[in-house]
Design an enzyme around this catalytic site. Structure first.
Site, PDB file in Angstrom:
ATOM      1  N   PHE A 233      16.763  24.213  -5.015  1.00  0.00           N
ATOM      2  CA  PHE A 233      17.626  22.954  -5.041  1.00  0.00           C
ATOM      3  C   PHE A 233      16.911  21.890  -4.603  1.00  0.00           C
ATOM      4  O   PHE A 233      17.107  21.187  -3.537  1.00  0.00           O
ATOM      5  CB  PHE A 233      18.900  23.211  -4.070  1.00  0.00           C
ATOM      6  N   ASP A 251      15.968  22.812  -9.841  1.00  0.00           N
ATOM      7  CA  ASP A 251      17.294  22.414  -9.740  1.00  0.00           C
ATOM      8  C   ASP A 251      17.846  22.469 -11.011  1.00  0.00           C
ATOM      9  O   ASP A 251      17.543  22.671 -12.180  1.00  0.00           O
ATOM     10  CB  ASP A 251      17.133  21.030  -9.253  1.00  0.00           C
ATOM     11  N   ASP A 301      17.589  24.854  -0.046  1.00  0.00           N
ATOM     12  CA  ASP A 301      18.208  23.686   0.553  1.00  0.00           C
ATOM     13  C   ASP A 301      19.562  23.685  -0.323  1.00  0.00           C
ATOM     14  O   ASP A 301      19.795  22.533  -1.148  1.00  0.00           O
ATOM     15  CB  ASP A 301      17.515  22.431   0.585  1.00  0.00           C
ATOM     16  N   CYS A 341      24.292  22.819   4.781  1.00  0.00           N
ATOM     17  CA  CYS A 341      24.653  21.619   5.142  1.00  0.00           C
ATOM     18  C   CYS A 341      26.198  21.756   5.171  1.00  0.00           C
ATOM     19  O   CYS A 341      26.962  20.849   4.982  1.00  0.00           O
ATOM     20  CB  CYS A 341      24.170  20.602   3.993  1.00  0.00           C
TER      21      CYS A 341
END
Ligand code: SAH
Length: 397
Positions: A233, A251, A301, A341
């Site tokens: 990512f 990605d 991430d 996140c």
């Protein structure tokens, strides 16, 4: 001024300075407040509790701005903006790439402002901020001039879904001054980053991760780690850019990877030491496992898996699966830097999930460091929802 009267059993969080008053906490409304108006929040016996802005369309009916009986006028906004800027001045200067205002976490609900060189990007997440955004752009430019920073333009990136909950359409465009260039080149961690403020993620890039990127670079360089680094990512490739590793950036977004490649070229990174793969991480990890690939360092991430409390369980399974696959690809003694996140996943829960993945992998690991967003993304102690980014740097045996 209109008054929002709150139920006695719902006063406590307001007194404790949580900035949100939910519709369920509202007993009644006195006066005829219009959406976006400043209102007083009072107890049933008429005691002043706080002042904020009102939006009856939102579940969060009032966002609180002050707990003092003070006017919310131009000078109040100037003072609050000045406070946020002062907090970010380092060695007398304001960093060129920095979050200047972090909404609730800078006591300014609904307002995000990021600086990229001499351009600002503003996000208006709520109706009141939207109504005030042109004024705010001007105030920001003036406040920055006072600390020696000349701004040439303020661009709006209010293309965030939370606006729909406020009854607002998504909006982008120039708010003040000059249009930003197609790509803004800005210094971050001693490297040049190319930021697309019109179409990039968030306001152009993930400013919350630049401290962790710097930490990773230092960690690897201080230990002369130059092996294979897998950045999952990766977006525009911020993790690894300052390292001497052999990097694989992955990605799903081709524009992000193209910009990553351009960024590595701009920084004269040896292009034989970096590969950019457009893929779905979940599929690619399975392929890498089949090929028995091994990495010395993995950064993971992912985007937000849990958007609310109802999605926690599914998200936890997603994080566990992802981290398990990372453990499987790590060589003994290798490092995993893993993040969530999702605001709905607490730091504690995230660590438990990663522990679960580790247990399934049959490996051992040490926590080298717990990670969060940089200090330009402070978290108001009375607003735990602000602590969305959490991570762990692990050494894995
Ligand atoms: N690490 C980045 C930020 C990552 S944000 C940085 O520090 O700047 C999450 C990224 O995951 C986005 O770039 C998005 O394009 C990508 N993404 C989302 N789902 C994906 C998937 N299934 N496979 C690969 N990439 C994905």
């Amino acid at each position: 001024m209109s008054q929002i009267i709150v139920r006695p059993d719902r006063e406590k969080p307001i007194i404790h300075r949580h900035p949100w008053v939910f519709s369920g906490a509202v007993d009644s409304v006195r006066g005829d407040p219009q959406p976006g108006d400043i209102v007083d929040v009072v107890s049933k016996n008429g005691r002043f509790l706080a002042r904020g802005y009102f939006n009856p369309r939102s579940q969060i009916q009032v966002r609180l701005l002050t707990w003092a009986d003070e006017p919310i006028d131009g000078s109040w906004w100037r003072q609050m903006i000045g406070r946020a800027l002062s907090a970010r001045i380092q060695r007398g200067i304001l960093p060129p790439a920095v979050r200047l205002i972090n909404a609730e976490n800078d006591f300014l609900p609904g307002l995000i402002v990021d600086r990229y060189g001499d351009h600002l990007v503003l996000q208006a997440l709520t109706l009141h901020i939207d109504q005030r955004k042109t004024d705010l752009a001007r105030l920001l430019v003036e406040a920055l001039a006072e600390v020696g920073v000349t701004i040439s333009g303020v661009y709006e990136r209010s293309d965030v879904d939370v606006r729909k909950k406020e009854g607002l359409a998504l909006q982008t465009g120039l708010l003040w001054g000059e249009e930003p260039p197609e790509l803004i080149a800005v210094q971050i961690n001693g490297t040049i980053r190319l930021v697309d403020v019109r179409a990039g993620h968030k306001t152009g890039t993930y400013l919350d991760q630049i401290g962790n990127q710097a930490f990773l670079d230092d960690f690897l360089n201080q230990r002369a780690i130059k092996g294979d680094l897998l950045s999952l990512f990766s977006y525009t490739g911020g993790f690894g850019l300052g390292s001497r590793c052999q990097i694989t950036q992955v990605d799903a977004s081709l524009p992000a990877l193209n910009l990553a490649e351009k960024t590595y070229q701009t920084n004269q990174f040896p292009m034989n030491r970096v590969e950019f793969i457009q893929a779905d991480v979940f599929e690619l990890l399975r392929d890498f496992a089949d090929e028995r690939r091994r990495f010395e360092v993995i950064v993971c991430d992912p985007p937000k898996f849990a958007h609310n409390a109802g999605q926690i369980e599914r998200a936890a399974r997603g994080y566990k699966d992802l981290n398990l696959n990372c453990f499987r690809l790590l060589q003994p003694g290798g490092c995993l830097m893993t993040f969530s996140c999702s605001g709905a996943i607490s730091t504690d829960l995230f660590q438990k999930i990663v522990f679960g993945a580790l247990a399934d992998s049959g490996r051992s690991a040490q926590i080298i460091r717990t990670l969060s967003a940089n200090d330009d993304h402070p978290v108001t102690l009375t607003f735990p929802e602000g602590a969305y980014l959490k991570g762990l740097l692990l050494r894995v045996y």
